[in-house]
Design a protein around this motif. Sequence first.
Motif, mmCIF file in Angstrom:
data_model
loop_
_atom_site.group_PDB
_atom_site.id
_atom_site.type_symbol
_atom_site.label_atom_id
_atom_site.label_comp_id
_atom_site.label_asym_id
_atom_site.label_seq_id
_atom_site.Cartn_x
_atom_site.Cartn_y
_atom_site.Cartn_z
ATOM 1 N N ASN A 231 44.469 7.302 110.545
ATOM 2 C CA ASN A 231 45.640 7.297 109.673
ATOM 3 C C ASN A 231 46.025 5.866 109.312
ATOM 4 O O ASN A 231 45.970 4.958 110.150
ATOM 5 C CB ASN A 231 46.819 7.980 110.365
ATOM 6 C CG ASN A 231 46.637 9.480 110.468
ATOM 7 O OD1 ASN A 231 46.076 10.105 109.577
ATOM 8 N ND2 ASN A 231 47.096 10.057 111.568
ATOM 9 N N TYR B 96 49.034 3.475 107.194
ATOM 10 C CA TYR B 96 50.380 3.429 106.636
ATOM 11 C C TYR B 96 50.650 2.032 106.094
ATOM 12 O O TYR B 96 50.201 1.029 106.680
ATOM 13 C CB TYR B 96 51.431 3.735 107.701
ATOM 14 C CG TYR B 96 51.245 5.055 108.412
ATOM 15 C CD1 TYR B 96 51.844 6.213 107.943
ATOM 16 C CD2 TYR B 96 50.473 5.133 109.571
ATOM 17 C CE1 TYR B 96 51.688 7.428 108.600
ATOM 18 C CE2 TYR B 96 50.304 6.336 110.240
ATOM 19 C CZ TYR B 96 50.910 7.479 109.746
ATOM 20 O OH TYR B 96 50.745 8.671 110.411
ATOM 21 N N ASP B 97 51.418 1.957 104.991
ATOM 22 C CA ASP B 97 51.851 0.647 104.503
ATOM 23 C C ASP B 97 53.296 0.388 104.940
ATOM 24 O O ASP B 97 53.933 1.250 105.550
ATOM 25 C CB ASP B 97 51.694 0.543 102.982
ATOM 26 C CG ASP B 97 52.560 1.537 102.207
ATOM 27 O OD1 ASP B 97 53.600 1.992 102.732
ATOM 28 O OD2 ASP B 97 52.198 1.846 101.059
ATOM 29 N N ARG C 85 56.115 0.164 103.302
ATOM 30 C CA ARG C 85 57.156 1.011 102.734
ATOM 31 C C ARG C 85 57.237 2.340 103.502
ATOM 32 O O ARG C 85 58.320 2.858 103.778
ATOM 33 C CB ARG C 85 56.888 1.277 101.252
ATOM 34 C CG ARG C 85 56.824 0.021 100.388
ATOM 35 C CD ARG C 85 58.208 -0.569 100.069
ATOM 36 N NE ARG C 85 58.854 -1.196 101.201
ATOM 37 C CZ ARG C 85 58.531 -2.421 101.686
ATOM 38 N NH1 ARG C 85 57.571 -3.121 101.153
ATOM 39 N NH2 ARG C 85 59.187 -2.929 102.701
ATOM 40 N N GLN C 86 56.092 2.893 103.839
ATOM 41 C CA GLN C 86 56.074 4.131 104.617
ATOM 42 C C GLN C 86 56.644 3.910 106.018
ATOM 43 O O GLN C 86 57.441 4.707 106.516
ATOM 44 C CB GLN C 86 54.639 4.669 104.712
ATOM 45 C CG GLN C 86 54.071 5.146 103.389
ATOM 46 C CD GLN C 86 52.586 5.441 103.492
ATOM 47 O OE1 GLN C 86 51.793 4.614 103.942
ATOM 48 N NE2 GLN C 86 52.191 6.640 103.067
ATOM 49 N N ALA D 14 60.421 3.454 105.906
ATOM 50 C CA ALA D 14 61.091 4.740 105.691
ATOM 51 C C ALA D 14 61.086 5.570 106.977
ATOM 52 O O ALA D 14 62.087 6.232 107.309
ATOM 53 C CB ALA D 14 60.404 5.495 104.562
ATOM 54 N N MET D 15 59.989 5.538 107.702
ATOM 55 C CA MET D 15 59.910 6.274 108.959
ATOM 56 C C MET D 15 60.895 5.715 109.986
ATOM 57 O O MET D 15 61.564 6.465 110.701
ATOM 58 C CB MET D 15 58.477 6.209 109.503
ATOM 59 C CG MET D 15 57.466 6.958 108.649
ATOM 60 S SD MET D 15 55.737 6.499 109.013
ATOM 61 C CE MET D 15 55.557 7.171 110.665
#
Length: 429
Positions: A328, A330-331, A333-334, A337-338
């Motif tokens: 997986n 993720y950047d 921004r992700q 947000a998490m």
Amino acid sequence: MPIRLALIGCGRISRRHVLAMQDLRERGRGDFVVRAVCDANEQAASERADMLEELLGERPAVYSTHQELLAQAQVDAADLCLPHGLHHGIAVDCMEAGLHVLCEKPLGITIRACRLMIEAAERTGRVLSTAAPHRRQPGQRTAKWVFDESGLIGAPLSFFHQFRSSAVLPGASGTSSNQPNPSQLWGQQAQGSNEPLPEHKRWRRDRLMSGGGPVLDSGFHYCDSLRYFFGEVDKVYAVLQSVKSGAPETFGDTPEDTVFVTFTFKNGISGTWAWSLAAPGEEAYDVTFYGSRGSLRDTTAAPFSIFHLFQRTPHKLETARLESADGNVYDMRQLEAMHRATLSQKEEEFLYPGGATDGFSIEIWEFLEILRGNREAPEIDGREGMRSLALGDAIYESGLTGEVVHVDEVLNGSRSAFQDPIDEHWGLS
């Protein structure tokens, strides 16, 4: 009644503080007023007063000495944006006059200077806060969540930081009326140039006024960020050089432009910090943290990124790439947000007041909230600021002596070869 502030030191970094005050005002958090500014450079002080009048609607009184300000101005607190060697003396004077103090990094020029400031705060009951904005920004808050709570990369184990460039040495804040003795200067010329340094950068190349080179200037942010992420460092081993002349020069005679450091943390995490600002040819940048089940890489393209981890600027957001062992990806921004999805409304407001994401705005707001009685203590108080300084000074101590240095030895004063001449100059011995 609005909190009444004084801005002492009107060099370049003070401009960022004023812009942060404007940011707070625009977010409906303007329950403060700047009543006084002070700088030995009267033009700088007048220009900053003009800026405050334009952005905040009121022109503060202008003073050329902090003694005059303390005797005449009716203020509650001081925001210090001074050359490093002036921090301890002026901060102590302010606290003894009844003012609370927010002090730009590094807290003091040496550990002994920091202790004077901490003792004054405890003796007077005044608040002493260290201005270090980077850990307060969303990028580092998110990274801290990744390491401590998310489980996305497992338990942190190591990091590898490399940066190579032919860029000039950093230096972008402060003004001083104290002209350094040429014999004390590490260098009066801009790196890679025969041109003399601009006046606003000269004090940064004076070890007795700056306390050190890049490791303790922009590097203070790096040391503070490492401690924020992983806790206290046990020991360091460092090789420091100046290579801008084309051949390695002994550390101590000139400021470092090339650094190799190995860190060992008390919790077992280890890492390397290797960089050069005098490496002609191909540039390279890599900052990656590894855990037991993945990695987090800081991909932010910003000047001197090796010092300012996961940095957000007014014009550019920080970027990152997380890759877990299961594939997986993720950047930033992700990830942000998490992280924010885990926060309550109260926690969100605590970290990012009114939606502010600028570290300068957040550190000033925190300081004001403590004075209002809405928060108990600064996130980076005097002792926390001193510990981040101790890590930088341990790097210098190792570079100077060629030995492995335990940070606690620097903190308790049993290792101080690098600091001793600075303490002697300021009467701190």
